[in-house]
Design a protein around this motif. Structure first.
Motif, mmCIF file in Angstrom:
data_model
loop_
_atom_site.group_PDB
_atom_site.id
_atom_site.type_symbol
_atom_site.label_atom_id
_atom_site.label_comp_id
_atom_site.label_asym_id
_atom_site.label_seq_id
_atom_site.Cartn_x
_atom_site.Cartn_y
_atom_site.Cartn_z
ATOM 1 N N ARG A 1 14.210 11.054 20.193
ATOM 2 C CA ARG A 1 13.221 12.123 20.241
ATOM 3 C C ARG A 1 12.017 11.815 19.351
ATOM 4 O O ARG A 1 10.865 12.009 19.749
ATOM 5 C CB ARG A 1 13.844 13.451 19.796
ATOM 6 C CG ARG A 1 12.863 14.593 19.843
ATOM 7 C CD ARG A 1 13.258 15.766 18.964
ATOM 8 N NE ARG A 1 12.069 16.556 18.676
ATOM 9 C CZ ARG A 1 11.231 16.314 17.689
ATOM 10 N NH1 ARG A 1 11.445 15.306 16.871
ATOM 11 N NH2 ARG A 1 10.169 17.063 17.511
ATOM 12 N N ARG B 1 10.178 15.874 25.990
ATOM 13 C CA ARG B 1 10.207 15.002 24.816
ATOM 14 C C ARG B 1 11.083 15.590 23.716
ATOM 15 O O ARG B 1 11.759 14.857 22.995
ATOM 16 C CB ARG B 1 8.789 14.751 24.299
ATOM 17 C CG ARG B 1 7.969 13.843 25.200
ATOM 18 C CD ARG B 1 6.563 13.584 24.652
ATOM 19 N NE ARG B 1 5.665 13.113 25.700
ATOM 20 C CZ ARG B 1 5.422 11.824 25.961
ATOM 21 N NH1 ARG B 1 5.986 10.886 25.232
ATOM 22 N NH2 ARG B 1 4.622 11.474 26.944
ATOM 23 N N SER B 2 11.088 16.906 23.573
ATOM 24 C CA SER B 2 11.903 17.531 22.534
ATOM 25 C C SER B 2 13.382 17.559 22.881
ATOM 26 O O SER B 2 14.227 17.513 21.995
ATOM 27 C CB SER B 2 11.460 18.988 22.312
ATOM 28 O OG SER B 2 10.233 19.025 21.666
ATOM 29 N N SER B 3 13.696 17.674 24.159
ATOM 30 C CA SER B 3 15.096 17.882 24.513
ATOM 31 C C SER B 3 15.814 16.581 24.821
ATOM 32 O O SER B 3 16.750 16.205 24.122
ATOM 33 C CB SER B 3 15.205 18.850 25.689
ATOM 34 O OG SER B 3 14.524 18.347 26.811
ATOM 35 N N ALA C 1 14.265 13.588 24.976
ATOM 36 C CA ALA C 1 13.490 12.470 24.436
ATOM 37 C C ALA C 1 12.911 11.598 25.544
ATOM 38 O O ALA C 1 12.770 10.393 25.394
ATOM 39 C CB ALA C 1 14.347 11.634 23.482
ATOM 40 N N CYS D 1 15.138 23.778 24.036
ATOM 41 C CA CYS D 1 15.096 22.312 24.102
ATOM 42 C C CYS D 1 16.266 21.694 23.365
ATOM 43 O O CYS D 1 16.633 20.560 23.617
ATOM 44 C CB CYS D 1 13.787 21.796 23.520
ATOM 45 S SG CYS D 1 13.659 21.938 21.723
ATOM 46 N N ALA E 1 16.378 20.677 20.267
ATOM 47 C CA ALA E 1 16.024 19.726 19.207
ATOM 48 C C ALA E 1 16.575 20.175 17.855
ATOM 49 O O ALA E 1 16.998 19.346 17.043
ATOM 50 C CB ALA E 1 14.503 19.573 19.127
#
Lengths: 216, 501
Positions: free
Chosen positions: B39, B268-270, B272, B321, B323
């Protein structure tokens, strides 16, 4: 009282103590982020698309318009595809060199029938270079959503550079929200088992992308 | 919330079990560290992450500030596009609506896209009670369903299972749900995914009813968005004749353009990734493409109560997400099940006690299931200040105070189990208000420091079971100040009073 009134009433009571907010939405959100990341030539944008598609394990090919029929015929033959789903508006010239049997997606054809077709060939609405994404919007050269989903092999043709946009913001402003949209970034994949990436769970296990331009 | 989570022990008990499980900790450590590193790399690729995060925060805050207006606009757009909108004040009502809709189709089975909202309301159990079988089609959800297990992560619900355990579940359980696992099934992820593909495909191809949630709903256009990887989402959203989407009211965004922010930050947060493999967007029904009937069930179930809390409402910005789970040192050791909810990790620790209230032992304990290290706030793509909300909820649990439950303002009493802490605080307040008493107490404490136990007895034991008791200095601060004139006249260090005896 209906549940609609109950929920809306709760929302309004929850917000009742807040000061007035006369700022219209257009001004309330600062959109200081970038429309696209970096300046690139159209050629470089197409290259980035090809790189990002390949990074997500799509198989990328490049050719000129004149070469397209031979390339498509070759891809179908290499898979041993005997049948190919064809959207109603696909340029008939594209598949002129292939001897695979054409299958139309008729309203009455069942998902089980589609499951027996080997491959599908479509165009796209656009492609996003920064994310390596193809976008289909159900236009006549792409067909219904199910035809790019059930067969195991999807070949998607992208006209470069005019169908390629750099970024997600630039893609959204070119798309029509009233159409059903499918964004595809590489083949179906899962990371649910120990975060090991495996391609091909429920959608097509093989995604091939043909970038068609004036020159290779 | 989900019936399977009812009666869960409070977080400390559940976590104590989990941290003893070596295999679980190994699975979790591997998974969270892998995704954490990926991530960070995916986020570093975009130079305007801070601006995207701020825009996401503002979009969500503005939506919540005018939620009634946006919901009405959403209802209008979805209806104009050929969909039908239903409103559900709580879980029971949402389950009743969905059950009636499925019954009206005459079908007795449905295929489901992974959805936090339907897990939260216990939809599968409600459908089962009505004689309708719900098939989970996300691979991880399938693993959880076949194993008669509970999800432990928002994004990868079977993160607590390794490949050998998954193979065993497939071998022993698949036959009871449909196509059995292959005789020679190995534990390679590819073989397991293939077994799931074959098992589920027969269900997709015959399904007449699909049930989903949604990641976003666009008020302006009536568009719903589902992001996924496997294609099971696309199967459920496009092959059935009837589609029913159950979505929390906070998933609304005002405009089509807003998606440009979240379609960049969520993948992108979850997972990657620059973009998840499949994103489906649909607006009502489309002629000849996909379901002929579309129903949207707008779910409250505690969300308006959360909205009424000025500190806590920021939890409704969450885009699920996960993260925050992957960076949390507490989640990494305790695992998702200890949180007693479909929302584990830091976001679960603030979301569950707000959606459900803090009356139960597990919900009262969740605001304390954190080290307040702040890593969750750092990674959050919509900048939810999770530590701030945790502290706010701790205060509510310990002190009680005003809150909103089912739309009604109530005054909460302090939760049970915090009596000793409150008594200690009251004693401290009394002593701090009486300088002579405080001085005497501090001198006494300094003189007897050798005799102090390492752990507290009685009700204080729970506190020192997980913490070092701070050592008492040899000389109280005020004595030091008087003796040295505030440090200007630092003489010989005082002798330890115990040694002068």
């Amino acid at each position: 009282m209906s549940s609609r009134e109950r929920v809306l009433g709760r929302v309004r009571r929850a917000l009742a103590g807040l000061p007035a907010d006369p700022v219209p939405y257009e001004e309330a959100v600062a959109r200081a982020y970038l429309r696209q990341h970096g300046e690139r030539s159209p050629e470089r944008t197409v290259e980035l698309l090809a790189e990002n598609l390949a990074d997500y394990r799509a198989l990328v090919h490049r050719c000129t318009a004149g070469e397209l029929p031979a390339v498509l015929a070759g891809l179908l033959a290499a898979r041993g595809a005997r049948t190919v789903l064809v959207p109603p508006g696909l340029d008939p010239g594209w598949l002129a060199a292939s001897d695979a049997e054409r299958v139309a997606d008729r309203a009455e054809s069942t998902p089980a029938e589609l499951d027996r077709v080997d491959s599908v060939v479509t165009g796209c609405a656009l492609a996003v270079a920064e994310t390596g994404t193809l976008v289909l919007d159900g236009s006549a050269d792409q067909g219904r959503r199910r035809i790019t989903l059930v067969p195991d092999h999807h070949v998607c043709v992208v006209r470069v550079p005019d169908q390629v946009v750099a970024s997600v913001p630039l893609a959204l402003e070119r798309l029509d929200p009233t159409r059903p949209l499918t964004w595809i970034s590489g083949p179906s994949a899962t990371s649910d088992i120990e975060l090991d990436r495996v391609e091909g769970v429920h959608g097509p296990r093989t995604l091939e992308v043909v970038l068609v331009g004036e020159s290779r | 919330m989900n019936g399977t989570f009812l009666g869960m022990p409070a977080f400390p008990e559940a976590a104590r079990e989990a941290v003893r499980d070596e295999r679980l900790r190994g699975n979790l450590r591997h998974a969270t560290h892998t995704i954490r590193a990926k991530r960070a790399a995916a986020v570093a690729e975009v130079s305007d992450w801070a601006e995207l995060r701020e825009a996401g925060r503002r979009i969500k805050d503005h939506t919540l500030r005018h939620l009634d207006r946006h919901l009405l606009r959403l209802e209008e757009s979805v209806t104009a596009a050929g969909g039908t909108v239903h409103w559900a004040a709580d879980a029971a009502e949402a389950n009743r609506i969905v059950t009636a809709l499925v019954r009206a189709t005459g079908e007795s089975e449905v295929v489901k896209v992974k959805s936090m909202a339907t897990q939260e309301i216990g939809l599968n159990e409600a459908l089962e009670a009505a004689g309708i079988r719900a098939y989970e089609t996300d691979l991880a959800e399938l693993i959880v369903q076949l194993g008669d297990d509970r999800p432990s992560h928002i994004l990868v619900p079977a993160i607590h299972r390794n490949r050998a355990e998954i193979r065993d579940v497939f071998r022993s359980e698949m036959a009871a749900w449909g196509r059995p696992a292959p005789e020679d099934l190995t534990d390679s992820p590819a073989a397991l995914a293939e077994a799931a593909r074959l098992h589920l495909r027969e269900k997709f191809l015959r399904a007449k009813v699909g049930i989903s949630g949604a990641n976003f709903m666009v008020a302006e256009t009536g568009t719903l968005v589902v992001v996924e990887s496997e294609g099971n989402g696309r199967m459920c959203l496009t092959l059935p004749e009837t589609l029913i989407s159950v979505v929390g009211i906070e998933k609304t965004v005002p405009t089509w353009r807003d998606l440009e922010v979240f379609l960049q930050t969520l993948p992108r947060s979850s997972t990657a990734e620059r973009m998840n493999p499949y994103t489906s967007l649909w607006t009502g029904t489309a002629d000849g493409d996909g379901p002929r009937a579309f129903h949207l069930v707008l779910l409250d179930n505690g969300r308006t109560d959360t909205l009424a809390d000025e500190v806590g409402r920021q939890a409704l910005r969450c885009i699920r997400c996960s993260a925050c789970l992957n960076v949390c040192p507490v989640y990494e050791r305790a695992g998702g099940h200890a949180y007693g909810s479909v929302y584990p990790g830091p976001i679960g620790a603030i979301l569950s006690p707000q959606l459900r209230g803090t009356a139960s032992g597990i919900d009262a304990s969740l605001p304390f299931a954190s080290s307040l290290c702040g890593a969750c706030y750092e990674v959050c793509p919509v900048a939810i200040d999770i530590p701030e909300v945790l502290v706010h909820l701790r205060e509510r649990v310990v002190q009680g105070g005003p809150a909103t439950r089912e739309g009604t303002k109530v005054v909460l009493r302090p939760a049970k189990g915090h009596a000793a802490e409150r008594a200690a605080m009251r004693a401290a307040r009394w002593a701090f208000g009486r300088p002579g008493v405080l001085r005497t107490g501090q001198r006494l404490a300094a003189r007897t420091r050798r005799l102090h136990p390492r752990t507290l007895p009685g009700p204080g034991r729970a506190w020192t079971a997980t913490r070092e008791l701070p050592p008492v200095p040899a000389e109280p601060f005020r004595d030091w100040w008087e003796r040295t004139d505030g440090g200007r006249n630092e003489g010989d260090a005082p002798q330890d009073p115990e040694e002068t005896k």
